[in-house]
Design a protein around this motif. Structure first.
Motif, PDB file in Angstrom:
ATOM      1  N   CYS A   1     -12.567 -12.415  -4.681  1.00  0.00           N
ATOM      2  CA  CYS A   1     -13.377 -11.718  -5.560  1.00  0.00           C
ATOM      3  C   CYS A   1     -12.758 -10.596  -5.917  1.00  0.00           C
ATOM      4  CB  CYS A   1     -14.697 -11.260  -4.647  1.00  0.00           C
ATOM      5  SG  CYS A   1     -15.644 -12.987  -4.340  1.00  0.00           S
ATOM      6  N   LEU A   2     -12.838 -10.009  -5.656  1.00  0.00           N
ATOM      7  CA  LEU A   2     -11.607  -8.227  -6.278  1.00  0.00           C
ATOM      8  C   LEU A   2     -11.206  -8.585  -7.560  1.00  0.00           C
ATOM      9  CD1 LEU A   2     -11.058  -6.323  -2.703  1.00  0.00           C
ATOM     10  CD2 LEU A   2     -12.432  -5.362  -4.543  1.00  0.00           C
TER      11      LEU A   2
ATOM     12  N   ILE B   1       4.401  -4.462  -9.501  1.00  0.00           N
ATOM     13  CA  ILE B   1       3.030  -5.453  -9.487  1.00  0.00           C
ATOM     14  C   ILE B   1       3.160  -6.934  -9.629  1.00  0.00           C
ATOM     15  CG2 ILE B   1       0.485  -6.263 -11.268  1.00  0.00           C
ATOM     16  CD1 ILE B   1      -0.167  -3.539  -9.153  1.00  0.00           C
ATOM     17  N   LEU B   2       4.069  -6.339 -10.536  1.00  0.00           N
ATOM     18  CA  LEU B   2       5.194  -8.146 -10.588  1.00  0.00           C
ATOM     19  C   LEU B   2       5.344  -8.239  -9.036  1.00  0.00           C
ATOM     20  CD1 LEU B   2       6.425  -9.975 -12.804  1.00  0.00           C
ATOM     21  CD2 LEU B   2       8.273  -8.815 -13.113  1.00  0.00           C
TER      22      LEU B   2
ATOM     23  N   ALA C   1       1.028  -0.940   0.198  1.00  0.00           N
ATOM     24  CA  ALA C   1       0.290   0.068  -0.076  1.00  0.00           C
ATOM     25  C   ALA C   1       0.718   1.463   0.111  1.00  0.00           C
ATOM     26  CB  ALA C   1      -0.887  -0.065   0.941  1.00  0.00           C
ATOM     27  N   LEU C   2       2.047   1.202   0.364  1.00  0.00           N
ATOM     28  CA  LEU C   2       2.720   2.150   0.575  1.00  0.00           C
ATOM     29  C   LEU C   2       3.276   2.418  -0.244  1.00  0.00           C
ATOM     30  CD1 LEU C   2       4.791   4.679   2.301  1.00  0.00           C
ATOM     31  CD2 LEU C   2       6.379   2.812   2.654  1.00  0.00           C
TER      32      LEU C   2
ATOM     33  N   MET D   1      -4.844  -2.484  -7.384  1.00  0.00           N
ATOM     34  CA  MET D   1      -3.703  -2.409  -5.696  1.00  0.00           C
ATOM     35  C   MET D   1      -5.001  -2.835  -4.769  1.00  0.00           C
ATOM     36  SD  MET D   1      -1.926   0.762  -7.104  1.00  0.00           S
ATOM     37  CE  MET D   1      -0.522   0.838  -7.912  1.00  0.00           C
ATOM     38  N   CYS D   2      -6.238  -2.978  -5.142  1.00  0.00           N
ATOM     39  CA  CYS D   2      -7.122  -2.875  -3.836  1.00  0.00           C
ATOM     40  C   CYS D   2      -7.093  -4.469  -3.737  1.00  0.00           C
ATOM     41  CB  CYS D   2      -8.377  -2.844  -4.096  1.00  0.00           C
ATOM     42  SG  CYS D   2      -8.511  -0.897  -3.974  1.00  0.00           S
TER      43      CYS D   2
END
Length: 189
Positions: free
Chosen positions: A160-161, A84-85, A49-50, A140-141
């Motif tokens: 689900c997200l 993301i990777l 998150a940071l 990201m969420c």
């Protein structure tokens, strides 16, 4: 105040470094840090998150204070993909994400990056669409929730997200392809 011009680029570099730290933490937490699995969940989610916040901040600062640079244009999206990777590799190591999801999302990223390079070779660009922003936010969420390993009634909320994020990823990719086709049809490239 010349150093203030480098704040967005510094945040981009910080995101890359945090990505390396995130993956190192996930892969080596039990050996080096003697951290519990719950502690690893929270630490990974917070670190990710940071790093994600640096993505928002560097873009916000660069746009609003007119501090856009060539370095930022090239490395900001690259830093996003590295983050993301790192998260996906960590989630794969933790057994919390399907390799197919990772393949679809990263495959789309590589394809669109190639498409954008092709367009830039003709002196044109395809602006980031609103769907591209939704895609990034949803990914990201979902990643944060997957790191936290949240379950509701036995169902992994992160799964689900992530399904919604995969849809947004594919839809935004289609949006880029349609814009590319329109540029070709108009003779812009």
């Amino acid at each position: 105040m010349k150093w203030t011009k480098q704040i967005p680029n510094t945040l981009t570099i910080l995101r890359i470094l945090l990505s390396v730290c995130l993956l190192f933490l996930i892969l080596h937490a039990s050996q080096w840090f003697k951290i519990s699995s719950v502690g690893l969940n929270y630490t990974s989610a917070c670190l990710f998150a940071l790093a994600g916040c640096t993505d928002f901040l560097d873009g916000y600062i660069a746009r609003n204070y007119h501090l856009k640079t060539l370095f930022g244009e090239i490395f900001d999206p690259l830093a996003d993909k590295i983050l993301i990777l790192a998260a996906f590799l960590g989630l794969l190591a933790l057994g919390r994400i399907s390799a197919w999801v990772v393949f679809v999302i990263l495959g789309r990223e590589f394809f669109i990056a190639g498409l954008r390079m092709s367009v830039s070779n003709h002196g044109q660009s395809i602006a980031v669409s609103q769907w591209g922003k939704y895609k990034t936010f949803l990914q990201m969420c979902a990643i944060v929730v997957l790191f936290l390993n949240v379950r509701l009634g036995g169902v992994a909320l992160g799964d689900c997200l992530m399904a919604v994020a995969v849809f947004a990823t594919l839809y935004s990719g289609l949006d880029y392809v349609l814009k590319y086709c329109k540029m070709v049809q108009n003779g812009d490239i």
